[in-house]
Scaffold this motif. Sequence first.
Motif, PDB file in Angstrom:
ATOM      1  N   MET A 155     -57.772  84.820 -30.246  1.00 18.35           N
ATOM      2  CA  MET A 155     -56.198  83.945 -31.226  1.00 18.35           C
ATOM      3  C   MET A 155     -56.668  83.310 -32.612  1.00 18.35           C
ATOM      4  N   SER A 156     -58.101  82.920 -32.717  1.00 20.13           N
ATOM      5  CA  SER A 156     -58.161  82.733 -34.407  1.00 20.13           C
ATOM      6  C   SER A 156     -58.005  83.781 -35.257  1.00 20.13           C
ATOM      7  N   GLN A 157     -57.625  83.970 -35.853  1.00 20.77           N
ATOM      8  CA  GLN A 157     -57.186  84.687 -36.922  1.00 20.77           C
ATOM      9  C   GLN A 157     -57.082  84.653 -38.437  1.00 20.77           C
ATOM     10  N   VAL A 158     -56.856  84.703 -39.527  1.00 18.04           N
ATOM     11  CA  VAL A 158     -56.209  84.430 -40.732  1.00 18.04           C
ATOM     12  C   VAL A 158     -54.397  85.997 -40.648  1.00 18.04           C
ATOM     13  N   MET A 159     -53.380  85.076 -40.980  1.00 18.80           N
ATOM     14  CA  MET A 159     -52.511  86.255 -40.912  1.00 18.80           C
ATOM     15  C   MET A 159     -51.988  86.874 -42.220  1.00 18.80           C
ATOM     16  N   GLY A 160     -52.227  87.700 -42.800  1.00 15.89           N
ATOM     17  CA  GLY A 160     -51.692  88.279 -44.575  1.00 15.89           C
ATOM     18  C   GLY A 160     -51.990  87.549 -44.953  1.00 15.89           C
ATOM     19  N   THR A 192     -52.440  81.479 -44.582  1.00 12.30           N
ATOM     20  CA  THR A 192     -51.784  80.784 -43.078  1.00 12.30           C
ATOM     21  C   THR A 192     -52.954  81.226 -42.124  1.00 12.30           C
ATOM     22  N   LEU A 193     -53.709  80.231 -41.489  1.00 11.57           N
ATOM     23  CA  LEU A 193     -54.964  80.497 -41.020  1.00 11.57           C
ATOM     24  C   LEU A 193     -54.161  79.503 -39.259  1.00 11.57           C
ATOM     25  N   TYR A 194     -55.190  80.362 -38.866  1.00 10.52           N
ATOM     26  CA  TYR A 194     -54.991  80.273 -37.018  1.00 10.52           C
ATOM     27  C   TYR A 194     -55.827  79.715 -36.172  1.00 10.52           C
ATOM     28  N   GLY A 195     -56.353  78.456 -35.726  1.00 14.95           N
ATOM     29  CA  GLY A 195     -57.237  78.599 -35.445  1.00 14.95           C
ATOM     30  C   GLY A 195     -57.647  77.092 -33.926  1.00 14.95           C
ATOM     31  N   THR A 212     -62.053  82.175 -36.701  1.00 10.00           N
ATOM     32  CA  THR A 212     -62.825  83.753 -37.017  1.00 10.00           C
ATOM     33  C   THR A 212     -62.649  84.621 -38.025  1.00 10.00           C
ATOM     34  N   SER A 213     -62.556  85.570 -38.725  1.00 13.06           N
ATOM     35  CA  SER A 213     -62.346  86.149 -39.640  1.00 13.06           C
ATOM     36  C   SER A 213     -61.908  87.611 -38.973  1.00 13.06           C
ATOM     37  N   GLY A 214     -61.863  87.997 -39.360  1.00 13.87           N
ATOM     38  CA  GLY A 214     -61.618  89.585 -39.264  1.00 13.87           C
ATOM     39  C   GLY A 214     -62.543  90.148 -39.110  1.00 13.87           C
ATOM     40  N   ALA A 215     -63.824  90.018 -39.863  1.00 16.89           N
ATOM     41  CA  ALA A 215     -65.074  90.772 -39.817  1.00 16.89           C
ATOM     42  C   ALA A 215     -66.141  90.102 -38.960  1.00 16.89           C
ATOM     43  N   GLY A 216     -65.471  88.912 -38.008  1.00 16.30           N
ATOM     44  CA  GLY A 216     -66.917  88.580 -36.616  1.00 16.30           C
ATOM     45  C   GLY A 216     -67.187  87.571 -37.340  1.00 16.30           C
TER      46      GLY A 216
END
Length: 105
Positions: free
Chosen positions: A1-6, A68-71, A86-90
Amino acid sequence: MSQVMGERTADPCPRCSVEAVRRGSPTSAGGREVVGYTCDRCAHTWSRPVETDVDVYDIVRVDLPDVTLYGTVWQVRTDRIQVRGTSGAGGAWLRWVERWRVIIY
């Protein structure tokens, strides 16, 4: 669920329901710490309380000026919180942020 959104997460105004990027600012109201917001369209102002019950392993949203970060909460201090994601690149990231920027997700 951790991700960076736009670039940012847009939230709707409670009055006119227009979604827009809104940068909050820390303030106090009635002796409580809150984050204040203003709608650019209708000039409505509102606030949300600063999260006081954040625990390790909570999933959170962090509103920073540029992203905006999710973590996941990793450590909790009086005035700041360490969030891991985590970032989209792993790759993984670990970041300290001011408590008022954190919203339990």
